[in-house]
Design a protein around this motif. Structure first.
Motif, PDB file in Angstrom:
ATOM      1  N   LYS A 224       0.825  -1.212   0.000  1.00  0.00           N
ATOM      2  CA  LYS A 224       0.000   0.000   0.000  1.00  0.00           C
ATOM      3  C   LYS A 224       0.854   1.254   0.000  1.00  0.00           C
ATOM      4  N   ARG A 225       1.995   1.145   0.682  1.00  0.00           N
ATOM      5  CA  ARG A 225       2.900   2.285   0.657  1.00  0.00           C
ATOM      6  C   ARG A 225       3.437   2.496  -0.761  1.00  0.00           C
ATOM      7  N   GLN A 226       3.712   1.382  -1.422  1.00  0.00           N
ATOM      8  CA  GLN A 226       4.174   1.506  -2.810  1.00  0.00           C
ATOM      9  C   GLN A 226       3.085   2.081  -3.705  1.00  0.00           C
ATOM     10  N   ALA A 227       1.837   1.657  -3.455  1.00  0.00           N
ATOM     11  CA  ALA A 227       0.727   2.178  -4.262  1.00  0.00           C
ATOM     12  C   ALA A 227       0.574   3.678  -4.016  1.00  0.00           C
ATOM     13  N   GLU A 228       0.706   4.084  -2.748  1.00  0.00           N
ATOM     14  CA  GLU A 228       0.649   5.518  -2.434  1.00  0.00           C
ATOM     15  C   GLU A 228       1.782   6.252  -3.148  1.00  0.00           C
ATOM     16  N   GLY A 229       2.965   5.633  -3.106  1.00  0.00           N
ATOM     17  CA  GLY A 229       4.141   6.221  -3.751  1.00  0.00           C
ATOM     18  C   GLY A 229       3.902   6.429  -5.236  1.00  0.00           C
ATOM     19  N   LYS A 230       3.204   5.479  -5.858  1.00  0.00           N
ATOM     20  CA  LYS A 230       2.910   5.578  -7.298  1.00  0.00           C
ATOM     21  C   LYS A 230       2.186   6.875  -7.613  1.00  0.00           C
ATOM     22  N   LYS A 231       1.254   7.218  -6.714  1.00  0.00           N
ATOM     23  CA  LYS A 231       0.456   8.409  -6.971  1.00  0.00           C
ATOM     24  C   LYS A 231       1.319   9.654  -6.963  1.00  0.00           C
ATOM     25  N   LEU A 232       2.417   9.601  -6.218  1.00  0.00           N
ATOM     26  CA  LEU A 232       3.276  10.778  -6.112  1.00  0.00           C
ATOM     27  C   LEU A 232       4.378  10.783  -7.163  1.00  0.00           C
ATOM     28  N   MET A 233       4.434   9.698  -7.932  1.00  0.00           N
ATOM     29  CA  MET A 233       5.528   9.634  -8.885  1.00  0.00           C
ATOM     30  C   MET A 233       5.280  10.552 -10.051  1.00  0.00           C
ATOM     31  N   ARG A 234       6.388  11.020 -10.571  1.00  0.00           N
ATOM     32  CA  ARG A 234       6.319  11.878 -11.730  1.00  0.00           C
ATOM     33  C   ARG A 234       6.455  10.965 -12.933  1.00  0.00           C
TER      34      ARG A 234
ATOM     35  N   GLU B  87       8.201   5.944 -14.560  1.00  0.00           N
ATOM     36  CA  GLU B  87       7.784   6.527 -13.289  1.00  0.00           C
ATOM     37  C   GLU B  87       9.023   6.889 -12.486  1.00  0.00           C
ATOM     38  N   VAL B  88       9.091   8.149 -12.098  1.00  0.00           N
ATOM     39  CA  VAL B  88      10.271   8.601 -11.348  1.00  0.00           C
ATOM     40  C   VAL B  88       9.830   9.063  -9.969  1.00  0.00           C
ATOM     41  N   PRO B  89      10.329   8.407  -8.932  1.00  0.00           N
ATOM     42  CA  PRO B  89       9.950   8.839  -7.586  1.00  0.00           C
ATOM     43  C   PRO B  89      10.539  10.220  -7.295  1.00  0.00           C
ATOM     44  N   ARG B  90       9.824  10.936  -6.446  1.00  0.00           N
ATOM     45  CA  ARG B  90      10.228  12.297  -6.110  1.00  0.00           C
ATOM     46  C   ARG B  90      11.642  12.320  -5.529  1.00  0.00           C
TER      47      ARG B  90
ATOM     48  N   LEU C  10       1.403  -5.283  -8.614  1.00  0.00           N
ATOM     49  CA  LEU C  10       0.424  -5.067  -7.544  1.00  0.00           C
ATOM     50  C   LEU C  10       0.184  -3.599  -7.180  1.00  0.00           C
ATOM     51  N   PRO C  11       1.233  -2.777  -7.042  1.00  0.00           N
ATOM     52  CA  PRO C  11       0.942  -1.380  -6.676  1.00  0.00           C
ATOM     53  C   PRO C  11       0.008  -0.701  -7.677  1.00  0.00           C
ATOM     54  N   ASP C  12       0.195  -0.982  -8.970  1.00  0.00           N
ATOM     55  CA  ASP C  12      -0.702  -0.410  -9.982  1.00  0.00           C
ATOM     56  C   ASP C  12      -2.132  -0.896  -9.784  1.00  0.00           C
ATOM     57  N   LEU C  13      -2.264  -2.205  -9.539  1.00  0.00           N
ATOM     58  CA  LEU C  13      -3.613  -2.758  -9.387  1.00  0.00           C
ATOM     59  C   LEU C  13      -4.284  -2.198  -8.136  1.00  0.00           C
TER      60      LEU C  13
END
Lengths: 660, 415
Positions: free
Chosen positions: A628-638, A644-647, B405-408
């Motif tokens: 979930k932390r990774q999924a949250e991180g995705k939203k913040l990625m540029r 996808e580039v993390p901040r 998984l993070p994308d899904l």
């Protein structure tokens, strides 16, 4: 806590015990005897001093100038003690350096001044010690402070000898035609070699050896002699109360309750509460609420007279209203402004962003409060797709930037992302269309996005500095190599004694903004010193370099650099980026490009395997948290193209290297 | 499926970060009484009627006496129905799995063994115990058949002992002995792994679990690798080893039914499948995790539960209140779906329409992932398949599941 409040507290602590012995000459506001001690703690409610008892002839205005750590502040402490300005205790360490950063770094950022009262051969003298910032980042401030003086004490460490900053400071004083009292400090040290230093002073500054005063500020040795020299060698200011008011603003601070407190030196006339005054620079009118002297905290007086130095409070709301170098005069009695005024000119720019965007408003208010006390920092709102909303700040120099950042952290508890510093380039436009668009032919480029194409430019310009390096001679080879690598041109080389060499180089500013000083220090085991002064602009072969991810440019990584440095910088950025971007499901080409030409490339291979080996009942909670932390991180990625580039990848690439 | 934990080990393996305790003497009677009592309490709380599997994990559960295993199984059978065919797995360590002892476990009701050839293997995984599933016991993993590797891993048995243990286990639990193997050991080459795998194929029964060695903070092995005393295998080498193993095992007739698990002749681990299918399981013993609805309290919500980690504290709690549940958290419908997705996609069947519908009656798989978005893009790139059977990884996708998984989850969270 507000700076003013803290300062007051520190003073209360420093001064609390009554002086054990009466000082040789009591300050006039201090009646003899311990009853008066209480009054020391506050400047309020005290009887005002009559400054008219100090005519011009008994006034000396002077500064102490020195290389960092050569003992300027310790000498100031002793002078304050001897004259009874502060109580003599072993806690008086760098009394005039009020900021934490000043004490830690042994530098003076914000000059503090103090009026000392000293009886010499039956005459009561008023000695105004006008402190100066110790670094040429602040050379303008230094020059303004010096213009309020008639002389300086030039302090040189008996062990280290003349250093780069000593040279720079000497010339500032010399050019201002001030009396110079050379003082060799730290003679108590085991390795002290005052003879050698005296010879250096003679050779480099042409000051006879017998004029040097050998002291130990730490132990108090010969410090009285320095005071006597000040009286004997420094002329009194040349001015008269009969002239109309002419006051130089040489510093200003901001107090939350009283507004701007301007430090002034009177070049003519007198000033008191109720006077209507005008700023020559802003033309704004003010009514004087309070005048006084600094001891070194504010001590109200009835009046200030020509030749004297003190402070003024006049309802100014912002420090920009009391700009350093400005001249104040009486309403309807205009005078010729004092020469040399200029507005602060930032030479180093850097992006500043909150680490967390939710901190934006807190950082904004911290910046506002800090710039209240430092009008030389320019602040422009900026935003980056990767780093969010922030500012582009302009500083006088690198030290200024470091100090500002450190003060944000220490005084406002803010931690920020500071991007690698850049310098203001210029371009002379050749395209009529662009000239019309800009309304001028010469433009300043701060943001690489505004870099005009070569086709519409006749010449690019970059800022340069004249650097002074003083080093033991065994490091010369390495230092010359370093300077050549930084595109520097040697201007001068002089042995100041058998072991030490002074080098002068013309350096492009952008070559020193990042790590020149660190490199110099490390290759000379810390022995070489460096200082620099503005040396104007020179033509330069500048280009804009883009960084591409799978062919798509990354806006925030575009840089303007010198053609000679493009390959090395491009390679470096690509390598850093490769380490900072996580592997993805496809291969990523990281390229540096000039126009259409690729000059460096790194390849980040695709993930071949990325799946956790063991996942059974027990692991799930932790595992889901991570996902979930990774999924949250995705939203913040540029997202740049499909990459996808993390901040924090941008932070790692953009951040200054020294913060690694 | 209840998952009783035996938290004790004879020695500490260099790579293991599980909740385990190496103590001079275990008061087995006391531990037994507590396992029995907690199993009873929690089964009643869950109101599970029939248990499909029991899994004895650890620690090293094969260090417990068969009497303890029998007592726990009796307790399970007493609190819920435990059908004859229910899978009862015990994790066993080659060093504590001699024939007489294994026979004792079989007599106690164990019908499946998981042997850690290299490694102690299963540490206290939460003992899953899922209501509509019976408890199972697995055999502890052997993990390696090479003495040098075993030594590196700090295992107390030799390769010969591991071999003997597996052979003994197969005689007693034919078709129901699982082998654990580790790859990606510091310094291990592609060739060495291929040989190790061949040796394992010559020895194994119908189930193999193979794990990439994960360096866990706080273990002796990780300290050595991170300190530079041992080499770190490259990402590419690890990926190659994994691909080689998958291919070899599938060629040998195994079904690659989960990221790290392979079975032939239908010898899938019923118990472990219950985790990946997000069924209910009850963790019993120190540090055990569980997922179930405590219907006994009138609740309708699935909970994540963890039992107290430290054995002595756990025992005191069981003795005073019947169970040592340290933490319980209600899982929201979204959290449950996230688990269904993250676990289900590890299996070859993926998340079936039926399983998804059970947890998400109102939002179908198509509605969640069929529209243009991350899943569609991943499907287009060949990592995922969404069809009438459900959502699952392709062969290639399974190896990079953690990048999918993070994308899904992002896409699901927007729904």
């Amino acid at each position: 806590m507000a700076l003013a409040g803290r300062t007051a507290m520190r003073w209360a602590r420093l001064r609390s015990p009554c002086p054990a012995a009466a000082p040789p000459c009591l300050p006039p506001w201090l009646p003899a005897g311990p009853v008066a001690c209480e009054r020391l703690y506050s400047s309020r409610g005290k009887e005002k001093i009559d400054m008219s008892t100090y005519p011009v002839e008994s006034i000396r205005n002077f500064s102490i100038i020195a290389h960092v750590d050569h003992g300027k502040s310790t000498l100031a402490d002793r002078l304050l003690e001897i004259t009874g300005t502060i109580a003599k205790t072993d806690r008086n360490k760098q009394v005039l350096d009020k900021l934490q950063v000043e004490r830690e770094r042994g530098i003076t950022v914000k000059a503090q001044s103090a009026s000392l009262f000293y009886n010499h051969e039956g005459v009561n003298y008023l000695l105004n010690l006008i402190d100066t910032p110790g670094h040429v980042d602040f050379s303008y401030e230094v020059s303004r402070s010096l213009s309020a003086c008639q002389g300086v004490i030039l302090v040189v460490d008996a062990n280290e000898g003349i250093q780069a900053q000593t040279v720079a400071n000497f010339y500032l004083a010399f050019e201002a035609q001030l009396a110079i009292i050379p003082v060799i400090n730290k003679i108590d040290l085991k390795n002290a070699d005052p003879e050698r230093v005296e010879k250096q002073i003679e050779k480099l500054f042409d000051i006879p050896i017998d004029e040097c005063v050998r002291i130990s500020a730490k132990q108090g040795t010969n410090v009285e002699k320095v005071l006597q020299k000040v009286i004997e060698k420094i002329p009194p200011p040349q001015c008269t109360t009969a002239d109309p008011l002419k006051a130089l603003v040489f510093d200003s601070t901001f107090d939350h309750y009283r507004g701007v407190i301007a430090n002034i030196a009177l070049f003519g006339g007198e000033i008191e509460k109720g006077h209507k005054i005008v700023s020559a620079h802003t033309k704004k009118r003010y009514e004087v609420n309070e005048v006084g002297i600094l001891t070194p905290n504010e001590q109200p007086t009835h009046k200030l007279y020509a030749g004297q130095v003190g402070y003024l409070i006049a309802g100014m709301k912002e420090v920009t209203e009391a700009q350093i170098g400005d001249t104040l005069f009486l309403y309807k009695q205009p005078v010729e402004p004092l020469p040399g005024f200029k507005s602060a000119k930032p030479m180093v720019f850097a992006g500043m962003y909150p680490v967390d965007q939710t901190e934006y408003n807190n950082l904004k208010s911290a910046l506002e409060r800090l710039t209240l006390n430092d009008s030389s920092v320019t602040v422009h709102r900026d935003s980056s797709l990767a780093l969010g909303a922030g500012w582009r700040l302009g500083f006088l120099g690198l030290l200024h930037m470091d100090v500002f950042n450190q003060r944000l952290e220490q005084e406002y508890n803010m931690s920020v992302i500071l991007t690698a510093p850049t310098v203001p380039y210029k371009a002379i436009l050749s395209s009529a269309k662009l000239i019309k668009e800009y309304g001028k032919a010469e433009i300043t480029i701060i943001n690489p996005a505004q870099f005009p194409d070569k086709l519409s430019v006749s010449e690019y310009l970059e800022p340069t500095v004249l650097g002074t390096i003083v080093t033991p001679h065994e490091y010369i080879g390495k230092i010359i190599a370093l300077c050549q690598d930084r595109r520097a041109v040697q201007k001068d080389m002089l042995y100041i004694d058998e072991h030490r060499v002074m080098l002068k180089y013309l350096l492009p500013l952008n070559e020193i903004v990042v790590d020149f000083y660190d490199a110099l220090k490390s290759l000379s085991s810390g022995y070489a010193s460096f200082d620099y002064e503005d040396a104007g602009y020179q033509a330069a072969d500048l280009i804009k370099m883009d960084i591409l991810l799978n062919g798509n440019p990354v806006e925030e990584l575009a840089t303007v650099i010198h053609n000679d440095k493009a390959y090395a910088t491009g390679k470096f950025l690509c390598e850093r980026l490769k380490d900072a971007i996580p592997r993805q499901l496809f291969e990523i080409a990281i390229q540096a490009a000039i126009g259409k030409k690729i000059i460096a490339r790194e390849t980040l291979k695709a993930y071949k395997k990325n799946v956790v080996a063991k996942c059974y009942g027990g692991d799930i909670t932790r595992r889901m948290k991570l996902l979930k932390r990774q999924a949250e991180g995705k939203k913040l990625m540029r997202k740049i193209g499909n990459v996808e580039v993390p901040r924090d990848a941008f932070i790692r690439v953009l951040k200054r290297q020294t913060d690694k | 499926a209840p998952c009783p934990q035996w938290p004790y080990c004879r020695k500490r393996c260099s790579y293991c970060s599980f909740n385990k305790y190496v103590v001079p003497a275990v008061d087995e009677a006391a531990v037994r009484a507590c396992l029995v009592r907690e199993a009873r309490t929690l089964l009643r709380l869950s109101q599970v009627h029939s248990v499909t599997s029991v899994f004895f994990g650890g620690g090293t559960p094969s260090l417990a006496t068969p009497r303890t295993i029998a007592a726990v199984l009796e307790a399970v059978a007493g609190a819920a129905h435990l059908p004859d065919g229910a899978e009862v797995t015990l994790e066993a360590n080659p060093g504590s799995a001699g024939t007489p002892r294994l026979a004792g476990f079989r007599a106690a009701g164990v019908n499946r063994l998981s042997i850690g050839v290299q490694v102690r293997g299963a540490a206290p995984r939460p003992v899953p115990c899922s209501p509509p599933m019976p408890p199972a016991a697995t055999v502890l993993p052997p993990q390696s058949l090479d003495d040098a590797e075993l030594q590196l891993l700090g295992r107390e048995h030799t390769a010969a002992e591991a071999r003997a243990a597996v052979e003994a286990a197969r005689r007693l639990f034919p078709g129901r002995t699982s082998l654990d193997l580790l790859f990606g050991l510091p310094g291990q080459s592609r060739g060495a792994w291929a040989r190790g795998l061949e040796a394992a194929l010559g020895l194994c029964d119908d189930h193999i679990s193979l794990y990439q060695l994960t360096l866990e903070r706080g273990t002796a092995l990780a300290a050595k690798v991170w300190g530079g005393a041992l080499p770190t295998p490259s990402q590419d080498l690890l990926a190659d080893m994994y691909q080689a193993a998958r291919t070899t095992l599938v060629a040998a007739g195994f079904r690659h039914y989960e990221v790290s698990n392979f079975a032939r002749k239908g010898a899938l681990s019923t118990h472990n499948l219950s985790y990946w299918r997000a069924e209910q399981y009850i963790g019993v013993g120190p540090g055990a995790h569980g997922r179930f609805v405590p219907r006994g309290e009138g609740s309708r919500s699935r909970e994540a539960r963890i039992q107290t980690l430290e054995p002595d504290a756990w025992m005191r709690e069981v003795q005073s209140q019947g169970h040592g549940t340290r933490r319980r958290a209600v899982l929201s419908p979204l959290e449950q779906l996230e688990e269904v997705l993250a676990l289900g996609l590890r299996t070859d069947e993926g998340v079936t329409q039926e399983r998804w519908g059970h947890f998400s009656p109102h939002l179908s798989l198509e509605a969640a992932f069929g529209a243009p978005g991350e899943a569609a893009e991943l499907q287009r790139q060949g990592w995922l398949v969404l069809d009438s059977r459900g959502l699952r990884c392709t062969w290639e996708g399974l190896a990079v599941l953690d990048s999918l998984l993070p994308d899904l989850l992002c896409q699901l969270q927007r729904r």
